[in-house]
Motif scaffolding. Structure first.
Motif, PDB file in Angstrom:
ATOM      1  N   ILE A  74      -2.063  -4.565 -15.384  1.00 16.60           N
ATOM      2  CA  ILE A  74      -1.097  -3.734 -16.115  1.00 16.60           C
ATOM      3  C   ILE A  74       0.284  -3.823 -15.461  1.00 16.60           C
ATOM      4  CG2 ILE A  74      -0.466  -1.353 -16.681  1.00 16.60           C
ATOM      5  CD1 ILE A  74      -3.531  -0.863 -17.025  1.00 16.60           C
ATOM      6  N   ALA A  75       0.322  -3.711 -14.143  1.00 18.48           N
ATOM      7  CA  ALA A  75       1.607  -3.760 -13.430  1.00 18.48           C
ATOM      8  C   ALA A  75       2.302  -5.092 -13.676  1.00 18.48           C
ATOM      9  CB  ALA A  75       1.393  -3.538 -11.932  1.00 18.48           C
ATOM     10  N   GLY A  76       1.575  -6.187 -13.594  1.00 19.51           N
ATOM     11  CA  GLY A  76       2.167  -7.503 -13.820  1.00 19.51           C
ATOM     12  C   GLY A  76       2.728  -7.654 -15.222  1.00 19.51           C
ATOM     13  N   VAL A  93      10.262  -0.239 -11.304  1.00 16.58           N
ATOM     14  CA  VAL A  93       8.878   0.017 -11.711  1.00 16.58           C
ATOM     15  C   VAL A  93       7.916  -0.752 -10.806  1.00 16.58           C
ATOM     16  CG1 VAL A  93       7.206  -0.377 -13.583  1.00 16.58           C
ATOM     17  CG2 VAL A  93       9.428   0.680 -14.081  1.00 16.58           C
ATOM     18  N   ALA A  94       8.278  -1.982 -10.446  1.00 19.73           N
ATOM     19  CA  ALA A  94       7.436  -2.755  -9.526  1.00 19.73           C
ATOM     20  C   ALA A  94       7.286  -2.035  -8.188  1.00 19.73           C
ATOM     21  CB  ALA A  94       8.029  -4.146  -9.315  1.00 19.73           C
ATOM     22  N   LEU A  95       8.369  -1.463  -7.699  1.00 15.25           N
ATOM     23  CA  LEU A  95       8.326  -0.733  -6.424  1.00 15.25           C
ATOM     24  C   LEU A  95       7.432   0.509  -6.528  1.00 15.25           C
ATOM     25  CD1 LEU A  95       9.593  -0.892  -3.589  1.00 15.25           C
ATOM     26  CD2 LEU A  95      11.400   0.624  -4.428  1.00 15.25           C
ATOM     27  N   VAL A 127       5.857  -5.106 -15.587  1.00 21.85           N
ATOM     28  CA  VAL A 127       7.034  -5.558 -14.840  1.00 21.85           C
ATOM     29  C   VAL A 127       7.585  -6.847 -15.450  1.00 21.85           C
ATOM     30  CG1 VAL A 127       7.842  -6.420 -12.601  1.00 21.85           C
ATOM     31  CG2 VAL A 127       6.406  -4.357 -12.721  1.00 21.85           C
ATOM     32  N   GLY A 128       6.717  -7.749 -15.856  1.00 25.26           N
ATOM     33  CA  GLY A 128       7.165  -8.978 -16.499  1.00 25.26           C
ATOM     34  C   GLY A 128       7.937  -8.703 -17.789  1.00 25.26           C
ATOM     35  N   ALA A 129       7.437  -7.797 -18.606  1.00 29.62           N
ATOM     36  CA  ALA A 129       8.122  -7.453 -19.851  1.00 29.62           C
ATOM     37  C   ALA A 129       9.460  -6.771 -19.573  1.00 29.62           C
ATOM     38  CB  ALA A 129       7.232  -6.542 -20.703  1.00 29.62           C
TER      39      ALA A 129
END
Length: 135
Positions: free
Chosen positions: A94-96, A113-115, A99-101
């Motif tokens: 989900i995080a990937g 958001v990644a942090l 963050v990618g989007a």
């Protein structure tokens, strides 16, 4: 780890980012995004449990006794309904994707958001290691 812990960690991350960076976003918006993302990612636990068990018993438990959502989160899932590996794997997926989007739309927001999610996952890992050491 419980939602109250993730909320506090997310708020601290948002506060530090607000103080240490210059952002187009006001501090209160960063705080809100951090709280929603840092706590909200845990809703995947219900999907993992449903995939593993074929049912929605944890949601039924929460609807029958909403008190457990805030005061007794250890009662939401039965032993083995989620599992450490499945929970962490779903968080990473989900995080990937999230963050990618976001990186396409707003690199600062994506990094923020990644942090937040990095510290969520780190806290989960530390919690799980301590929990396994106690077992």
């Amino acid at each position: 780890m419980y939602s109250k812990h993730h909320f506090l960690i997310s708020v601290v991350v948002a506060a530090l980012v607000s103080v240490l960076t210059t952002s187009a976003y006001p501090w209160w918006l960063l705080l809100t995004v951090a709280a929603v993302v840092g706590v909200g990612i845990d809703f995947d636990h219900f999907l993992v449990a449903a995939a593993k068990t074929g049912g929605w018993d944890p949601i039924r438990r929460c609807l029958r006794d909403p008190r457990i959502v805030l005061f007794d989160q250890g009662e939401i899932f039965e032993e083995g309904e989620v599992g450490v590996t499945n929970r962490l794997l779903s968080h990473v997926v989900i995080a990937g994707l999230l963050v990618g989007a976001l990186a396409v739309v707003d690199p600062f927001l994506a990094a923020f958001v990644a942090l937040v999610l990095y510290f969520h996952l780190l806290a989960d890992l530390v919690w799980d290691v301590w929990d396994m050491a106690d077992s």
